[in-house]
Design a protein around this motif. Structure first.
Motif, PDB file in Angstrom:
ATOM      1  N   ALA C 268       0.840  -1.199   0.000  1.00  0.00           N
ATOM      2  CA  ALA C 268       0.000   0.000   0.000  1.00  0.00           C
ATOM      3  C   ALA C 268       0.873   1.246   0.000  1.00  0.00           C
ATOM      4  O   ALA C 268       1.682   1.442   0.905  1.00  0.00           O
ATOM      5  CB  ALA C 268      -0.906  -0.010   1.233  1.00  0.00           C
ATOM      6  N   GLY C 269       0.735   2.053  -1.042  1.00  0.00           N
ATOM      7  CA  GLY C 269       1.502   3.293  -1.092  1.00  0.00           C
ATOM      8  C   GLY C 269       2.985   3.056  -1.300  1.00  0.00           C
ATOM      9  O   GLY C 269       3.816   3.842  -0.851  1.00  0.00           O
ATOM     10  N   ILE C 286       1.190 -10.825  -5.524  1.00  0.00           N
ATOM     11  CA  ILE C 286       1.496  -9.446  -5.175  1.00  0.00           C
ATOM     12  C   ILE C 286       0.354  -8.542  -5.591  1.00  0.00           C
ATOM     13  O   ILE C 286      -0.033  -8.494  -6.757  1.00  0.00           O
ATOM     14  CB  ILE C 286       2.791  -8.989  -5.870  1.00  0.00           C
ATOM     15  N   VAL C 287      -0.209  -7.862  -4.594  1.00  0.00           N
ATOM     16  CA  VAL C 287      -1.271  -6.902  -4.855  1.00  0.00           C
ATOM     17  C   VAL C 287      -0.736  -5.522  -4.510  1.00  0.00           C
ATOM     18  O   VAL C 287      -0.145  -5.339  -3.459  1.00  0.00           O
ATOM     19  CB  VAL C 287      -2.509  -7.207  -3.989  1.00  0.00           C
ATOM     20  N   ALA C 288      -0.943  -4.558  -5.387  1.00  0.00           N
ATOM     21  CA  ALA C 288      -0.424  -3.218  -5.126  1.00  0.00           C
ATOM     22  C   ALA C 288      -1.537  -2.197  -5.194  1.00  0.00           C
ATOM     23  O   ALA C 288      -2.367  -2.228  -6.100  1.00  0.00           O
ATOM     24  CB  ALA C 288       0.658  -2.864  -6.131  1.00  0.00           C
ATOM     25  N   ILE C 289      -1.534  -1.285  -4.210  1.00  0.00           N
ATOM     26  CA  ILE C 289      -2.488  -0.183  -4.228  1.00  0.00           C
ATOM     27  C   ILE C 289      -1.688   1.102  -4.199  1.00  0.00           C
ATOM     28  O   ILE C 289      -0.928   1.361  -3.262  1.00  0.00           O
ATOM     29  CB  ILE C 289      -3.424  -0.220  -2.996  1.00  0.00           C
ATOM     30  N   ASN C 290      -1.860   1.928  -5.238  1.00  0.00           N
ATOM     31  CA  ASN C 290      -1.077   3.159  -5.339  1.00  0.00           C
ATOM     32  C   ASN C 290      -1.841   4.136  -6.211  1.00  0.00           C
ATOM     33  O   ASN C 290      -2.461   3.733  -7.196  1.00  0.00           O
ATOM     34  CB  ASN C 290       0.295   2.830  -5.945  1.00  0.00           C
ATOM     35  N   LYS C 291      -1.794   5.414  -5.854  1.00  0.00           N
ATOM     36  CA  LYS C 291      -2.577   6.350  -6.670  1.00  0.00           C
ATOM     37  C   LYS C 291      -1.811   6.802  -7.917  1.00  0.00           C
ATOM     38  O   LYS C 291      -2.361   7.432  -8.808  1.00  0.00           O
ATOM     39  CB  LYS C 291      -3.034   7.554  -5.837  1.00  0.00           C
ATOM     40  N   ASP C 292      -0.514   6.449  -7.974  1.00  0.00           N
ATOM     41  CA  ASP C 292       0.294   6.831  -9.142  1.00  0.00           C
ATOM     42  C   ASP C 292       0.315   5.701 -10.160  1.00  0.00           C
ATOM     43  O   ASP C 292       0.925   4.656  -9.918  1.00  0.00           O
ATOM     44  CB  ASP C 292       1.708   7.171  -8.668  1.00  0.00           C
ATOM     45  N   SER C 293      -0.355   5.906 -11.287  1.00  0.00           N
ATOM     46  CA  SER C 293      -0.444   4.817 -12.269  1.00  0.00           C
ATOM     47  C   SER C 293       0.910   4.475 -12.877  1.00  0.00           C
ATOM     48  O   SER C 293       1.085   3.423 -13.468  1.00  0.00           O
ATOM     49  CB  SER C 293      -1.417   5.202 -13.389  1.00  0.00           C
ATOM     50  N   ASN C 294       1.897   5.366 -12.708  1.00  0.00           N
ATOM     51  CA  ASN C 294       3.217   5.102 -13.278  1.00  0.00           C
ATOM     52  C   ASN C 294       4.166   4.402 -12.307  1.00  0.00           C
ATOM     53  O   ASN C 294       5.321   4.189 -12.626  1.00  0.00           O
ATOM     54  CB  ASN C 294       3.877   6.419 -13.704  1.00  0.00           C
ATOM     55  N   ALA C 295       3.661   4.088 -11.131  1.00  0.00           N
ATOM     56  CA  ALA C 295       4.557   3.472 -10.142  1.00  0.00           C
ATOM     57  C   ALA C 295       5.107   2.160 -10.684  1.00  0.00           C
ATOM     58  O   ALA C 295       4.355   1.332 -11.200  1.00  0.00           O
ATOM     59  CB  ALA C 295       3.787   3.234  -8.846  1.00  0.00           C
ATOM     60  N   PRO C 296       6.406   1.949 -10.575  1.00  0.00           N
ATOM     61  CA  PRO C 296       7.016   0.719 -11.098  1.00  0.00           C
ATOM     62  C   PRO C 296       6.404  -0.556 -10.536  1.00  0.00           C
ATOM     63  O   PRO C 296       6.471  -1.602 -11.170  1.00  0.00           O
ATOM     64  CB  PRO C 296       8.489   0.823 -10.679  1.00  0.00           C
ATOM     65  N   VAL C 305      -4.008  -2.000  -8.189  1.00  0.00           N
ATOM     66  CA  VAL C 305      -5.194  -1.159  -8.014  1.00  0.00           C
ATOM     67  C   VAL C 305      -4.748   0.293  -7.985  1.00  0.00           C
ATOM     68  O   VAL C 305      -4.021   0.723  -7.095  1.00  0.00           O
ATOM     69  CB  VAL C 305      -5.929  -1.495  -6.696  1.00  0.00           C
ATOM     70  N   ILE C 306      -5.194   1.061  -8.989  1.00  0.00           N
ATOM     71  CA  ILE C 306      -4.825   2.481  -9.026  1.00  0.00           C
ATOM     72  C   ILE C 306      -5.909   3.241  -8.294  1.00  0.00           C
ATOM     73  O   ILE C 306      -7.044   3.354  -8.772  1.00  0.00           O
ATOM     74  CB  ILE C 306      -4.727   2.981 -10.474  1.00  0.00           C
ATOM     75  N   GLY C 307      -5.588   3.715  -7.118  1.00  0.00           N
ATOM     76  CA  GLY C 307      -6.606   4.428  -6.356  1.00  0.00           C
ATOM     77  C   GLY C 307      -6.059   4.935  -5.048  1.00  0.00           C
ATOM     78  O   GLY C 307      -4.864   4.789  -4.749  1.00  0.00           O
ATOM     79  N   ASP C 308      -6.933   5.531  -4.271  1.00  0.00           N
ATOM     80  CA  ASP C 308      -6.549   6.131  -2.998  1.00  0.00           C
ATOM     81  C   ASP C 308      -6.616   5.085  -1.885  1.00  0.00           C
ATOM     82  O   ASP C 308      -7.707   4.613  -1.528  1.00  0.00           O
ATOM     83  CB  ASP C 308      -7.490   7.303  -2.693  1.00  0.00           C
ATOM     84  N   LEU C 309      -5.489   4.755  -1.322  1.00  0.00           N
ATOM     85  CA  LEU C 309      -5.477   3.695  -0.311  1.00  0.00           C
ATOM     86  C   LEU C 309      -6.274   4.087   0.929  1.00  0.00           C
ATOM     87  O   LEU C 309      -6.780   3.235   1.657  1.00  0.00           O
ATOM     88  CB  LEU C 309      -4.040   3.331   0.066  1.00  0.00           C
ATOM     89  N   ASN C 310      -6.407   5.385   1.157  1.00  0.00           N
ATOM     90  CA  ASN C 310      -7.175   5.809   2.323  1.00  0.00           C
ATOM     91  C   ASN C 310      -8.644   5.443   2.197  1.00  0.00           C
ATOM     92  O   ASN C 310      -9.344   5.300   3.198  1.00  0.00           O
ATOM     93  CB  ASN C 310      -7.034   7.326   2.517  1.00  0.00           C
ATOM     94  N   LYS C 311      -9.091   5.327   0.936  1.00  0.00           N
ATOM     95  CA  LYS C 311     -10.486   4.926   0.720  1.00  0.00           C
ATOM     96  C   LYS C 311     -10.590   3.408   0.629  1.00  0.00           C
ATOM     97  O   LYS C 311     -11.542   2.814   1.130  1.00  0.00           O
ATOM     98  CB  LYS C 311     -11.008   5.539  -0.599  1.00  0.00           C
ATOM     99  N   ILE C 312      -9.608   2.812  -0.010  1.00  0.00           N
ATOM    100  CA  ILE C 312      -9.702   1.383  -0.301  1.00  0.00           C
ATOM    101  C   ILE C 312      -9.425   0.509   0.914  1.00  0.00           C
ATOM    102  O   ILE C 312     -10.145  -0.456   1.169  1.00  0.00           O
ATOM    103  CB  ILE C 312      -8.731   1.018  -1.445  1.00  0.00           C
TER     104      ILE C 312
END
Lengths: 576, 263, 326
Positions: C268-269, C286-296, C305-312
């Motif tokens: 997360a993040g 591996i599950v990833a949650i990050n609001k930056d779609s370009n994150a490696p 998951v491209i989104g706000d971890l505070n909500k998810i």
């Protein structure tokens, strides 16, 4: 103080450091606590090891002096895990001095030993007006490289280390030299660095203090703007009546390629550099073909930019990545694999910026002494030659029981080092006016081979006012396969600095945005970060990720001070 | 008490590990260093000595390796070992963990140690088990993953990490103990110790000197044969969800996890 | 006819999960070789019902031996005796610290070939071939056995547990002698829990937090999600946040922290820079949650998951709890 974009020079925000107070130890520890050696060489790079190599050759023929030097006649102090670990250069080397140092070693054997990669038979110089165009120009004299050898200084240092250890020197790797020991106005040795300090400098459970190393002669071979060299220059006023030193930053990659590159290449820009004088960008690139002992084809590619630039967003690393997208370069690297990356600053001031090379008890060799010909991009052979001359001066003095090493200065002056640097002594300075204005002036100096009189001045890199420009808009976004970001590049250098090691970088914590941006873009390893919530205008609290540092030295030129990190930290270059 | 510490020279963690294409074995050229886990073992020996509970007459570093392995021994000595033994013989090249353990055990027999210490694993090889092999050949009790060790009247009181938490085990001497890196913080050698290391006694022994049966060691005699090496199966590309309706997104995540029995 | 002897660890009345996996795998392989899978349990008064229950995972017979629990060397003695009595061509161990020790000691005792960190085994021509990753998981090596008995030691979580519904296994008591050195170690305290120490290396599920959490308090979201998963789910952290003091060093994953390979790694993040990636790239899922779609990290995650971890994260925590029925 925190003024608007365009008038902020790093020199106005000097780092919190007092070299003479912190890095000079006045007096030795008691006898039983210190280590005594004959000659202490600080820095196990090309120059330092050449000095050691030559010294041991001379001592082998002079057992009397060898004995007088005691149990440890020659000690080399190297902060990396092994000699060569922190060394990086292009490099195309003039063969003379290395052949002089090891007369029995043929060039073929250089390649078998793994540090040389072929003689230059074909070469070309290009201008790159755009990302698609490469225009060949007649090879200017300094770029004539026929007969020279493409080498890796990192691999060469490993070879020299083996030779020197076999000949009886002690090579103390993973050891930093943090202080110069001065007694009665004379350098009497150096102090090794502490180990086992925590983030804030506090001693940890396994703290081991450094040791005084007493020596009859000390050679400072620390490379570009060495830590003790800078201190010595201040203490002994070695820069008096000289031009200030200026620096360049080079970022390099080594690639394994499917088809061999058939020629040695240099380019002189302008793309991707900006030509307009306000950016102050002067630089160029190289592409060197290498064939290793296993017959594999490699290419060394690098981008060098003078740290004279004014646009804070100038980044040598990103310029290299962008340069790779030039169609000309793609044809060379496509289908290949990156196998190395690294960065290093180099002294670019030339003859007039060289400090006085000797002081009571010590000498400067190699890049520490500023002996790089930045017109021809050559310094490796000067490193070796100066190491040889330093060894000869020291041996001669010690054998005769004399204490002055001043004869070294004249020896350098009269050697190929002095002569070659003298010829181009005024050639680079005009470029400070920019490529368009300065280019012709520089050309005139080169053609006249230094016969025109006069002394051209340099101004300090950190006095240049910085502005936040748009060079960054040209940078490519790294794709992780052909172009790379800074973090993954640092990763492949093998940098494994201890997580809780103390911070070895001195910079002002809070600086104007322009300075913060300068550091952030300049640093090839991504050490300096601007917090997300920092104001657009106004003071920035810079985050310093010092564990990424690959010790290139650039920060010292633009407002900071690199000090000696804990021994063993930093990259482990192998083929740079 | 005489303590023998088994040490190993391994490629530096920063060096890219690869296979030698012609031999199919690990390419061990390039920078080498003392296995970091072994520094914990040497430190443990030093702490027993400095602890004063049991007098330690000698700490001996022992290694099996090619000529270059002497550097690991020098490092071990600079960290406190009194002398070192280098088992060096071409016949041993390519030995697997079982053969290596046997060869080391033969070397140790000569020394008659009261305690054999070693690091939990080596940076290459990744076997975690030499201690058990050595102990079997020496007929000594053995324990691995030890993160605390105290000498108490001729025996050791050890704490070790196990599946279900921490076990406290009492082990009589002589014994073979593999220590984990959590056991201590190794000291740094002083410059004097580093420079003095080359002067300490270093005995080089060949396989025959310690009665190693050549038929039991070396690459050709490995009972487990490494046949081939291949690339791992390529990972399938991942799925991407863009969160617009968080409720929906979470549902998708749950069903994804459920499919893979992760809940 | 080749029989396989499988080591099973038991504790507190239950069989260790990795051992169940090993028994399942052993049963599968034995069937392909035309032989039987037998398990062995060693302890003080091992309940026969517990032993018999291994039949459910494919064991035809379970040997029960009397001896001190939690130590490796008594098992070397017991297994060597069973193998010496005849019929076993392979000895199989599920991942686990004791398994490594016993397997290695057994190899030394029998002069048998041994492979560790095995991730897969297959039958070919009446023989078993083991596969193990080498060179930091960048290549897979195949191993064949030349000795009479082959010893296979699996990596943690390598073998899948499969209930075959085979009914109770036949339980047989094995009598054997402890060798002299096996009596030299005495278990004083077994299985002491130390709450303070986060054992992220043993966790099956890791919820890892990075800079994207925004602040130290963000780790609460991770902790709540880990608690929802229950069992031995734990929270991990990247170097950047440990440096910033948001989470302790013991939870750090990456080049200079710990290396982990859990069944599920939820980041997360976390951007996924290579210094972090090398510490967790072998995770099964591996599950990833990050609001930056370009994150490696999205380049190597199984589910991104491209989104706000505070909500998810809070919604996900609720959903996991509901699914697990707590």
């Amino acid at each position: 103080m925190f003024s608007a974009n365009g008038a902020v020079a790093p020199a106005a925000y000097p780092p919190p450091v007092d070299p003479q107070k912190e890095f000079i130890k006045r007096g030795l520890d008691p006898e039983e606590e210190l280590i005594e050696v004959g000659v202490a060489i600080v820095g196990g790079g090309t120059a330092g090891l050449a000095c050691a190599n030559r010294l041991l050759q001379l001592l082998a023929e002079d057992p009397e002096t060898m004995e007088r030097l005691g149990e440890v006649p020659v000690a080399v102090i190297e902060k990396a895990k092994t000699c060569g670990g922190h060394n990086l250069s292009g490099a195309v080397m003039r063969p003379g001095p290395l052949l002089e140092l090891f007369p029995e070693l043929t060039r073929e054997q250089w390649r078998e030993e793994g540090f040389a990669f072929g003689e230059v038979t074909k070469e070309a110089v290009y201008l790159t007006p755009t990302s698609k165009l490469a225009v060949r120009i007649p090879t200017p004299p300094p770029f004539k490289n026929h007969g020279n050898e493409v080498v890796s200084v990192s691999a060469l240092a490993r070879y020299q280390q083996r030779e020197v250890e076999e000949a009886g020197a002690y090579v103390l790797t993973e050891t930093s030299a943090t202080q110069l020991i001065v007694e009665d106005g004379r350098v009497v040795g150096v102090r090794s660095g502490d180990k086992g300090r925590g983030k804030d400098g506090e001693p940890l459970s396994n703290f081991e203090p450094g040791t005084d190393i007493k020596a009859r002669a000390t050679v400072l071979a620390e490379g570009c703007w060495g830590h003790l060299t800078g201190t010595a220059i201040r203490e002994f006023d070695l820069a008096k009546d000289r031009e200030p030193q200026v620096w360049e930053l080079g970022v390099k990659e080594v690639w394994k390629v499917p088809k061999p590159l058939d020629r040695l290449i240099h380019t002189m820009g302008p793309w991707p550099l900006k030509v307009a004088p306000k950016y102050g960008q002067i630089g160029g690139t190289w592409l060197y073909p290498m064939t290793n002992a296993a017959g594999e084809h490699l290419v060394s590619i690098g981008f060098v930019v003078e740290l004279e630039y004014a646009d804070a967003t100038t980044s040598a690393h990103d310029l290299l990545q962008t340069f790779k997208t030039h169609s000309f370069v793609r044809r060379i690297l496509d289908g290949g694999e990156r196998i190395a990356w690294g960065a290093k600053a180099l002294p670019g001031g030339g003859y007039w910026s060289m400090p006085k090379l000797s002081m009571p008890g010590a000498l400067l060799v190699g890049d520490s002494g500023g002996m790089v010909d930045t017109m021809a991009l050559k310094g490796v052979h000067h490193c070796i030659k100066s190491g040889i001359l330093a060894a000869e001066t020291i041996h001669s003095a010690l054998a005769r029981g004399e204490s002055s090493f001043e004869a070294y200065e004249q020896a350098i002056e009269e050697s190929s080092v002095g002569r070659e640097l003298w010829e181009v002594r005024n050639a680079r300075q005009p470029l400070q006016k920019g490529l368009l204005l300065g280019g012709p002036l520089s050309g005139v100096q080169q053609i006249s081979k230094g016969r025109l009189p006069g002394r051209a001045n340099w101004h300090r890199n950190d006095e240049k006012p910085m502005f936040i420009g748009d060079t960054k808009d040209e940078y490519v976004k790294p794709d992780g396969k052909y172009t790379f970001d800074k973090l993954s590049s640092v990763f492949i250098t093998g940098n494994a600095t201890r997580d809780d090691a103390p911070n070895h970088i001195r910079v002002r914590k809070q600086v104007p945005r322009e300075i913060a941006e300068t550091w952030r873009w300049m640093c090839p390893a991504g050490v300096y970060e601007i917090p997300e919530d920092a104001p657009e205008d106004g003071p920035v609290d810079v985050i310093v990720n010092y564990t990424n540092c690959v010790q290139c030295g650039a920060i010292t030129a633009k407002g900071g001070r690199l000090t000696a990190p804990e021994g063993g930290d930093g990259p482990l270059y192998q083929i740079t | 008490m005489k303590i023998c510490v088994l040490v190993k020279e391994v490629p530096d963690a920063a060096v890219e590990k690869k296979l030698n294409p012609s031999t199919g074995r690990m390419d061990r050229s390039g920078e080498k260093n003392l296995n970091p886990y072994d520094t914990h073992a040497i430190e443990a020996a030093m702490q027993i000595r400095e602890g004063g509970v049991a007098p330690v007459e000698e700490i001996v570093a022992v290694t099996m390796g090619p000529e270059s392995a002497v550097r690991a021994l020098h490092k071990a000595v600079s960290l406190g070992a009194d002398r070192s033994v280098h088992l060096c013989d071409d016949a041993l090249a390519g030995s697997d963990v079982a053969a290596t353990g046997y060869a080391l055990a033969q070397t140790l027999t000569r020394e008659s140690p009261d305690l054999v210490l070693l690091g939990q694993q080596s940076d290459d090889g990744e076997c975690y088990t030499i201690g058990a092999v050595v102990a079997e050949h020496l007929g000594m009790p053995s324990l691995t993953q030890v993160i605390k060790m105290d000498v108490e009247s001729g025996a050791l009181r050890c704490e070790r990490q196990a599946e279900y938490g921490y076990d406290t085990v009492q082990v009589s001497l002589p014994a073979v103990i593999s220590v984990g890196d959590a056991i201590n913080e190794p000291r740094y050698p002083s410059l004097k110790a580093i420079m003095g290391a080359k002067k300490k006694q270093l005995d080089t022994v060949a396989a025959a000197d310690v009665e190693i049966d050549a038929a039991k060691v070396g690459g050709d005699h490995s009972a487990a044969q490494w046949v081939a090496a291949k690339a791992p199966p390529a990972k399938a590309a991942g799925e991407i969800i863009e969160d617009e309706d968080t409720g929906e997104t979470v549902e998708k995540i749950i069903s994804w996890l459920d499919e893979r029995k992760l809940l | 006819m080749a029989n396989i002897l499988i080591y099973a660890l038991h504790y507190d009345g239950a069989i260790n999960k990795n051992s169940l996996g090993a028994v399942s795998e052993g049963a599968r392989l034995a069937a392909e070789l035309g032989g039987e899978a037998h398990a062995i349990l060693l302890g003080e008064n091992v309940p026969h019902e517990l032993a018999a229950s291994l039949g459910n995972y494919g064991a035809k017979k379970v040997l029960v031996a009397e001896g001190p629990e939690g130590l490796a060397q008594p098992l070397v003695d017991a297994m060597a005796k069973a193998i010496g009595d005849g019929g076993y061509k392979y000895a199989l161990f599920g991942g686990g610290l004791l398994g490594f020790e016993i397997g290695a000691g057994l190899a030394a005792r029998l002069g048998a070939g041994v492979a560790m960190e095995v991730t897969a085994v297959r039958a070919e021509g009446g023989e078993l071939i083991a596969e193990r990753p080498i060179l930091g998981d960048s290549a897979i090596s195949e191993i064949k056995y030349r000795s009479e008995v082959g010893i296979i030691i699996g990596r943690l979580n390598a073998f899948e547990t499969k209930e075959t519904g085979g009914g109770d296994a036949q339980v047989e008591e094995l009598s054997f002698e402890l060798s002299a050195h096996s009596t030299q170690a005495k278990m004083l305290v077994r299985g002491e829990q130390r709450g303070a120490d986060v054992d992220i290396e043993g966790a099956n599920v890791l919820i890892a937090g990075g800079r994207g959490l925004g602040k130290a308090e963000g780790f609460k979201l991770c902790e709540e999600l880990a608690a929802a998963f229950g069992g031995n789910a734990a929270v991990a952290a990247t170097r950047a946040v440990v440096d910033a003091g948001w989470y302790p060093y013991a939870a750090q994953i990456g080049q200079t922290g710990k290396t982990v390979a859990p069944k599920l790694y939820l980041a997360a993040g976390i951007s996924g820079a290579i210094q972090h990636k090398v510490g967790m790239q072998s995770s099964e899922n591996i599950v990833a949650i990050n609001k930056d779609s370009n994150a490696p990290i999205f380049e190597f995650s199984d589910l991104g998951v491209i989104g706000d971890l505070n909500k998810i994260l809070p919604k996900l925590t609720e959903a996991v709890k509901a699914k697990k029925g707590s």
